[in-house]
Design a protein around this motif. Structure first.
Motif, PDB file in Angstrom:
ATOM      1  N   ARG A   1      39.263  45.552  66.031  1.00 26.61           N
ATOM      2  CA  ARG A   1      39.589  46.653  66.948  1.00 26.61           C
ATOM      3  C   ARG A   1      38.945  46.443  68.308  1.00 26.61           C
ATOM      4  O   ARG A   1      39.582  46.648  69.349  1.00 26.61           O
ATOM      5  CB  ARG A   1      39.133  47.977  66.339  1.00 26.61           C
TER       6      ARG A   1
ATOM      7  N   SER B   1      40.522  43.416  70.222  1.00 29.50           N
ATOM      8  CA  SER B   1      41.875  43.677  70.734  1.00 29.50           C
ATOM      9  C   SER B   1      41.895  44.810  71.761  1.00 29.50           C
ATOM     10  O   SER B   1      42.961  45.166  72.266  1.00 29.50           O
ATOM     11  CB  SER B   1      42.816  44.026  69.570  1.00 29.50           C
ATOM     12  N   SER B   2      40.737  45.364  72.092  1.00 33.37           N
ATOM     13  CA  SER B   2      40.697  46.560  72.931  1.00 33.37           C
ATOM     14  C   SER B   2      41.214  46.325  74.348  1.00 33.37           C
ATOM     15  O   SER B   2      41.790  47.237  74.959  1.00 33.37           O
ATOM     16  CB  SER B   2      39.282  47.144  72.976  1.00 33.37           C
ATOM     17  N   THR B   3      41.019  45.121  74.899  1.00 29.04           N
ATOM     18  CA  THR B   3      41.550  44.869  76.244  1.00 29.04           C
ATOM     19  C   THR B   3      43.080  44.889  76.219  1.00 29.04           C
ATOM     20  O   THR B   3      43.723  45.359  77.166  1.00 29.04           O
ATOM     21  CB  THR B   3      41.057  43.525  76.799  1.00 29.04           C
TER      22      THR B   3
ATOM     23  N   THR C   1      44.872  46.623  73.943  1.00 28.82           N
ATOM     24  CA  THR C   1      45.264  48.004  73.661  1.00 28.82           C
ATOM     25  C   THR C   1      45.211  48.868  74.920  1.00 28.82           C
ATOM     26  O   THR C   1      46.102  49.689  75.161  1.00 28.82           O
ATOM     27  CB  THR C   1      44.343  48.611  72.590  1.00 28.82           C
ATOM     28  N   ALA C   2      44.170  48.675  75.729  1.00 24.72           N
ATOM     29  CA  ALA C   2      44.022  49.472  76.947  1.00 24.72           C
ATOM     30  C   ALA C   2      45.177  49.217  77.907  1.00 24.72           C
ATOM     31  O   ALA C   2      45.736  50.158  78.491  1.00 24.72           O
ATOM     32  CB  ALA C   2      42.687  49.170  77.617  1.00 24.72           C
TER      33      ALA C   2
ATOM     34  N   ARG D   1      48.153  48.108  77.113  1.00 23.18           N
ATOM     35  CA  ARG D   1      49.370  48.668  76.509  1.00 23.18           C
ATOM     36  C   ARG D   1      49.472  50.164  76.827  1.00 23.18           C
ATOM     37  O   ARG D   1      50.555  50.684  77.103  1.00 23.18           O
ATOM     38  CB  ARG D   1      49.382  48.437  75.006  1.00 23.18           C
ATOM     39  N   LYS D   2      48.335  50.860  76.801  1.00 16.51           N
ATOM     40  CA  LYS D   2      48.338  52.287  77.146  1.00 16.51           C
ATOM     41  C   LYS D   2      48.738  52.498  78.601  1.00 16.51           C
ATOM     42  O   LYS D   2      49.443  53.461  78.928  1.00 16.51           O
ATOM     43  CB  LYS D   2      46.959  52.889  76.888  1.00 16.51           C
TER      44      LYS D   2
ATOM     45  N   GLN E   1      39.209  48.512  80.232  1.00  9.66           N
ATOM     46  CA  GLN E   1      38.384  48.485  79.037  1.00  9.66           C
ATOM     47  C   GLN E   1      37.037  47.835  79.349  1.00  9.66           C
ATOM     48  O   GLN E   1      36.986  46.690  79.779  1.00  9.66           O
ATOM     49  CB  GLN E   1      39.063  47.684  77.921  1.00  9.66           C
TER      50      GLN E   1
ATOM     51  N   GLU F   1      40.037  51.928  74.824  1.00  8.92           N
ATOM     52  CA  GLU F   1      40.073  52.071  73.381  1.00  8.92           C
ATOM     53  C   GLU F   1      38.689  52.362  72.825  1.00  8.92           C
ATOM     54  O   GLU F   1      38.531  53.091  71.846  1.00  8.92           O
ATOM     55  CB  GLU F   1      40.630  50.786  72.757  1.00  8.92           C
ATOM     56  N   ILE F   2      37.666  51.779  73.439  1.00 11.77           N
ATOM     57  CA  ILE F   2      36.278  52.002  73.036  1.00 11.77           C
ATOM     58  C   ILE F   2      35.439  52.221  74.288  1.00 11.77           C
ATOM     59  O   ILE F   2      35.829  51.816  75.382  1.00 11.77           O
ATOM     60  CB  ILE F   2      35.704  50.811  72.233  1.00 11.77           C
TER      61      ILE F   2
ATOM     62  N   PRO G   1      36.866  58.173  73.306  1.00  7.63           N
ATOM     63  CA  PRO G   1      37.275  57.298  72.210  1.00  7.63           C
ATOM     64  C   PRO G   1      36.093  56.835  71.360  1.00  7.63           C
ATOM     65  O   PRO G   1      34.984  57.370  71.481  1.00  7.63           O
ATOM     66  CB  PRO G   1      37.900  56.128  72.955  1.00  7.63           C
TER      67      PRO G   1
END
Length: 394
Positions: free
Chosen positions: A28, A31-33, A35-36, A38-39, A213, A244-245, A279
């Motif tokens: 998690r 992959s946060s960079t 995910t961020a 993608r948001k 992120q 994400e975090i 988050p």
């Protein structure tokens, strides 16, 4: 007009130093960079923005992984399907010779290695000029702003720049002065390179979006992008968090007990009480006043047993995870008469920043290895060492 300003995606950042993290949590975080960003794309599509600006350092390294490239292309294609143009430039981390856009969709406009300006016309017939350039090498020591054109007859003119404000020395990242940006008469400057979102000037807005992120403990707090909308004859930015975090630091007082299980429960409950927001939080935990604890518990704290237990017990709580545990003796604060700890902690928070450390040590950072070490400096340990020095008698 409505657009998104983002920068410093640093896709595929390695997130070094989190070796004890459970596999699912590590995945998690790693992959946060992705995910961020993608948001950011999700919100661009949902908000039906006119275009998206990405001001450099899309990738973490100049040699990109296949996974990072494929991901970025896919997100740009999503924007393409939504008829949203993307304007991007490469920075010091992902510098490259720009010859063509390669596999990028047709909606992506890449700025070349010299300052160039492109113009688009919006559905309401407003014209928007966008000026910028991509790095072709890791360091660009020359001021590039003088090469940017003045605003002419377009409704709006936006400058994109990956760089840092000019210092007395060590200017390696397209150095600039705020006054010279203002002098171009642009309506907005979309800056990249600094990872903390901040407004350098309000009229016109000169803004670092920061990275979406945070990648390590010195990039704590909220991270996201700026949504910019026209209101009359001005552009108004609004920060939007998407990380994400988040990295955070907490200090709690030691519970006066000899029961290890009770202390660990108390620590977990205290963290729960202080971290009520999303988050997911990666926590650097400092336990203060450890003299109240028995020597046995102090030993367990020092050798990492308590940290390991906290990590095991809270690996699946979905809210936070302690990645480091520091011990703070009662006398670690300066022994000043009637010193209010709250004021001291606030002052220390403002003083012990990467920017201040870089300014004080810039004469030492003449090589890249030392500069990298300064970037990853443990500010908490520096703070503790400084407070100990303050306590010394003359």
């Amino acid at each position: 007009m409505r657009f998104i300003h983002t920068a410093d995606l640093h896709l595929d950042s390695p997130f070094l130093g989190l070796t004890s993290m459970p596999k699912l949590l590590w995945e998690r975080v790693h992959s946060s960079t992705f995910t961020a960003f993608r948001k950011v794309v999700d919100e661009a599509i949902n908000l039906k923005v006119d275009f998206v600006l990405i001001s450099g350092d899309i990738y973490d390294r100049d040699q990109q992984s296949i996974a990072a490239i494929e991901f970025f292309i896919k997100q740009c294609e999503r924007l393409n399907q939504a008829h949203i143009p993307v304007y991007l430039l490469y920075g010091n981390h992902d510098y490259q010779i720009v010859q063509d856009t390669g596999r990028l969709p047709m909606n992506v406009h890449v700025f070349g290695n010299r300052v160039m300006t492109t113009t688009l016309t919006l559905s309401n017939h407003d014209t928007v000029a966008i000026s910028g350039f991509s790095y072709d090498q890791r360091w660009i020591k020359e001021d590039q702003v003088k090469k940017y054109p003045l605003k002419r007859n377009e409704t709006w003119h936006i400058g994109m720049l990956h760089g840092a404000t000019r210092q007395s020395q060590g200017n390696r990242y397209a150095p600039f002065a705020i006054d010279e940006l203002i002098a171009k008469n642009y309506d907005y400057w979309a800056l990249g390179h600094i990872h903390k979102h901040q407004i350098l000037n309000e009229k016109p807005p000169i803004i670092y979006s920061g990275n979406p992120q945070g990648r390590h403990k010195n990039e704590a707090g909220q991270h996201g992008y700026y949504l910019v909308e026209s209101q009359g004859n001005k552009l108004v930015p609004q920060f939007k968090p998407v990380a994400e975090i988040e990295w955070t630091s907490l200090t709690v007082n030691a519970l006066p007990t000899n029961d290890l299980a009770e202390m660990e429960r108390s620590l977990s409950q205290t963290i729960d009480g202080k971290l009520k927001k999303a988050p997911f939080q990666l926590v650097e935990l400092t336990i203060a006043n450890i003299e109240q604890l028995s020597p046995t518990i102090q030993h367990l704290l020092a050798n990492g047993d308590v940290l390991e237990h906290l990590q095991d017990q809270n690996a699946d709580n979905g809210k936070w995870w302690v990645y480091d545990l520091l011990l703070q003796p009662q006398d670690s604060l300066p022994s000043m008469t009637d010193l209010d700890e709250q004021y001291w902690q606030q002052a220390a928070k403002e003083v012990f920043t990467l920017a201040n450390v870089a300014e004080l040590t810039k004469s030492l950072a003449k090589d890249t290895d030392l500069a990298a070490k300064l970037t990853s400096l443990d500010l908490q340990q520096l703070k503790q060492a400084t407070t100990q020095l303050l306590r010394r008698e003359d």
